[in-house]
Motif scaffolding. Structure first.
Motif, PDB file in Angstrom:
ATOM      1  N   ASP A 127       0.833  -1.209   0.000  1.00  0.00           N
ATOM      2  CA  ASP A 127       0.000   0.000   0.000  1.00  0.00           C
ATOM      3  C   ASP A 127       0.866   1.256   0.000  1.00  0.00           C
ATOM      4  O   ASP A 127       0.578   2.232  -0.707  1.00  0.00           O
ATOM      5  CB  ASP A 127      -0.933   0.011   1.214  1.00  0.00           C
ATOM      6  N   ILE A 128       1.937   1.259   0.809  1.00  0.00           N
ATOM      7  CA  ILE A 128       2.822   2.429   0.865  1.00  0.00           C
ATOM      8  C   ILE A 128       3.529   2.633  -0.476  1.00  0.00           C
ATOM      9  O   ILE A 128       3.769   3.769  -0.904  1.00  0.00           O
ATOM     10  CB  ILE A 128       3.850   2.270   2.005  1.00  0.00           C
ATOM     11  N   LEU A 129       3.861   1.532  -1.144  1.00  0.00           N
ATOM     12  CA  LEU A 129       4.585   1.611  -2.421  1.00  0.00           C
ATOM     13  C   LEU A 129       3.669   1.835  -3.624  1.00  0.00           C
ATOM     14  O   LEU A 129       4.165   2.003  -4.742  1.00  0.00           O
ATOM     15  CB  LEU A 129       5.377   0.316  -2.648  1.00  0.00           C
ATOM     16  N   ARG A 130       2.374   1.852  -3.408  1.00  0.00           N
ATOM     17  CA  ARG A 130       1.449   1.985  -4.539  1.00  0.00           C
ATOM     18  C   ARG A 130       1.664   3.322  -5.253  1.00  0.00           C
ATOM     19  O   ARG A 130       1.558   4.395  -4.672  1.00  0.00           O
ATOM     20  CB  ARG A 130       0.010   1.891  -4.043  1.00  0.00           C
ATOM     21  N   SER A 131       2.000   3.238  -6.535  1.00  0.00           N
ATOM     22  CA  SER A 131       2.287   4.424  -7.342  1.00  0.00           C
ATOM     23  C   SER A 131       2.271   4.023  -8.806  1.00  0.00           C
ATOM     24  O   SER A 131       2.689   2.908  -9.145  1.00  0.00           O
ATOM     25  CB  SER A 131       3.670   4.985  -6.985  1.00  0.00           C
ATOM     26  N   PRO A 132       1.836   4.916  -9.687  1.00  0.00           N
ATOM     27  CA  PRO A 132       1.913   4.600 -11.120  1.00  0.00           C
ATOM     28  C   PRO A 132       3.345   4.496 -11.629  1.00  0.00           C
ATOM     29  O   PRO A 132       3.576   3.996 -12.732  1.00  0.00           O
ATOM     30  CB  PRO A 132       1.180   5.772 -11.781  1.00  0.00           C
ATOM     31  N   TYR A 133       4.323   4.967 -10.813  1.00  0.00           N
ATOM     32  CA  TYR A 133       5.718   4.969 -11.242  1.00  0.00           C
ATOM     33  C   TYR A 133       6.522   3.799 -10.681  1.00  0.00           C
ATOM     34  O   TYR A 133       7.679   3.621 -11.049  1.00  0.00           O
ATOM     35  CB  TYR A 133       6.390   6.285 -10.843  1.00  0.00           C
ATOM     36  N   ILE A 134       5.943   3.026  -9.761  1.00  0.00           N
ATOM     37  CA  ILE A 134       6.665   1.916  -9.145  1.00  0.00           C
ATOM     38  C   ILE A 134       6.094   0.600  -9.667  1.00  0.00           C
ATOM     39  O   ILE A 134       4.894   0.328  -9.531  1.00  0.00           O
ATOM     40  CB  ILE A 134       6.577   1.967  -7.607  1.00  0.00           C
ATOM     41  N   HIS A 135       6.979  -0.192 -10.267  1.00  0.00           N
ATOM     42  CA  HIS A 135       6.586  -1.477 -10.816  1.00  0.00           C
ATOM     43  C   HIS A 135       7.353  -2.597 -10.117  1.00  0.00           C
ATOM     44  O   HIS A 135       8.454  -2.386  -9.608  1.00  0.00           O
ATOM     45  CB  HIS A 135       6.907  -1.557 -12.318  1.00  0.00           C
ATOM     46  N   THR A 136       6.781  -3.780 -10.110  1.00  0.00           N
ATOM     47  CA  THR A 136       7.507  -4.983  -9.748  1.00  0.00           C
ATOM     48  C   THR A 136       7.162  -6.047 -10.785  1.00  0.00           C
ATOM     49  O   THR A 136       6.441  -5.754 -11.744  1.00  0.00           O
ATOM     50  CB  THR A 136       7.203  -5.419  -8.307  1.00  0.00           C
TER      51      THR A 136
END
Length: 425
Positions: A127-136
């Motif tokens: 949830d903290i890492l949720r961003s349109p710029y962060i992928h895994t």
């Protein structure tokens, strides 16, 4: 920075950030609480005699360790047996931990995409890492965002104790002023004791190597089992060789850390340094690493630091060079890096200072405000001396924008690492 990010976004070029993530519990550390704990639990203690323990089992262990780090103005990590010892001492809020995760958050704040490797993939972390710029990378080998991740590994929690320069530790008739702002990380290691690797992540990076501008390696510092570490390091060696084979201009970037074991640290150094293009560390890590190999350094003397960097580069055959980041300056020393490394140091400095100034990952607007701050006078002196040295042609030194009493001290090095990656894009 904006032009670089936008052009690379349109070309689908990302940095890859490995390897760990965890849930940070950010403590609202107040010096009056520490002073009350001293009065209650250790009223007659000599403050200057207190030392950090290797493993916190009691309140007295905790107090001694915090006083040691505060008294010396240094940062580090210490394990704890049970968070129940400290969980009711301070007000807290959740945050993200892990070099790769924090660097990805710093990049996302300026609109720069990245691909990250997760270990703690709990709902709170995702949830903290949720961003349109962060992928895994999904188990099927596809890029996804963290809100699409299904948890596979146990959550890991770190308590973050941030202390401020100028606060005064008091006990009976004794006083000690904290000389520098820094942080202590209190850990109870779970998943990051063995750092489970995602093979789909490695496969994706190797398959799409041309689109991966830099490949960041970090976070082996919590592993204590040498057999497990050797397995992980062997896998990383195979991975980076495949990545470089598929993208010879890609940058393999290793970020140092505070290790729980010197033997583990030595094994990492002697296995990975020769495989990477750039090693990155802070001044405390530089001092410790040089000391392990019987090379003394005066951290206040820029010439001594540069000599130490070249000693390590030559000893371990690091392919390009070493970055050292401090509160007053950052420095690259080594061979031609194949990128505008000075810009990378500037981006890293600005993003780290924004984190220190605002307590959050700096937006472009906040970084513009950081630009208005004066440069560190100490950093400027280091720059002048470095440029007048025999190493000037192979060294870049960039003074930081100076904050005497930063609001936050956690994640500054990780934000710096994120910023540097922009120059490789």
């Amino acid at each position: 920075m904006e032009q670089t990010i936008e052009s690379r976004k349109s070309a689908g070029i990302y940095p890859a950030m490995g390897y760990t993530s965890n849930l940070d519990i950010l403590c609202d550390f107040r010096i009056d609480v520490l002073n009350r704990l001293l009065e209650t639990h250790m009223p007659d203690v000599d403050l200057n005699a207190l030392q950090a323990v290797k493993f916190i089992r009691t309140m007295e262990d905790f107090i001694s360790t915090v006083v040691h780090f505060c008294r010396n103005g240094i940062g580090g990590e210490v394990d704890i047996e049970d968070f129940a010892i400290i969980e009711d001492l301070f007000d807290t809020k959740p945050g993200i931990g892990g070099t790769s995760a924090q660097a990805a958050k710093a990049l996302a704040a300026v609109g720069c995409p990245s691909v990250i490797h997760l270990t703690d993939d709990s709902r709170e972390v995702c949830d903290i890492l949720r961003s349109p710029y962060i992928h895994t990378v999904s188990p099927a080998g596809e890029l996804i965002h963290t809100d699409q991740v299904k948890q596979r590994w146990e959550q890991e929690i770190h308590y973050i104790i941030q202390f401020k320069k100028g606060d005064v530790i008091r006990s009976r008739n004794q006083t000690i002023e904290i000389p520098a702002s820094n942080r202590l990380i209190v850990t109870k290691v779970t998943v990051n004791e063995f750092v489970p690797f995602s093979q789909p992540y490695f496969d994706y990076i190797e398959r799409h190597a041309k689109s991966i501008s830099s490949n960041v390696l970090s976070s082996f510092n919590c592993i204590k089992d040498e057999r497990v570490l050797r397995e992980r390091l062997d896998a990383v060696k195979r991975h980076v060789r495949s990545y470089k084979n598929n993208n010879p201009t890609g940058v393999v970037f290793f970020e140092d850390a505070h290790y729980h074991s010197l033997d583990i640290r030595k094994l990492c150094i002697e296995t990975l340094y020769s495989e990477v293009d750039i090693v990155c560390m802070n001044e405390e890590e530089l001092t410790l690493t040089l000391g392990m190999y019987k090379h003394t350094v005066d951290i206040e003397d820029i010439h001594s630091c540069i000599e130490g960097v070249f000693f390590l580069k030559n000893l371990f055959n690091i392919k390009k060079g070493i970055i050292v980041h401090t509160k007053d300056y950052s420095m690259y020393a080594g061979d031609e890096p194949g990128a505008d490394i000075e810009s990378g140091l500037i981006y890293g400095n600005l993003m780290a200072t924004a984190k220190a100034m605002y307590g959050s990952y700096g937006t472009r607007e906040q970084i513009a405000e950081v630009m208005k701050l004066p440069l560190s006078e100490k950093g400027l002196r280091h720059l002048e001396r470095a440029m007048a040295s025999p190493y000037a042609a192979k060294t870049a030194v960039v003074p930081t924008k100076y904050i005497d009493k930063p609001k936050y001290t956690i994640g500054l090095g990780d934000s710096f690492v994120g910023g540097v990656q922009i120059c490789f894009m």
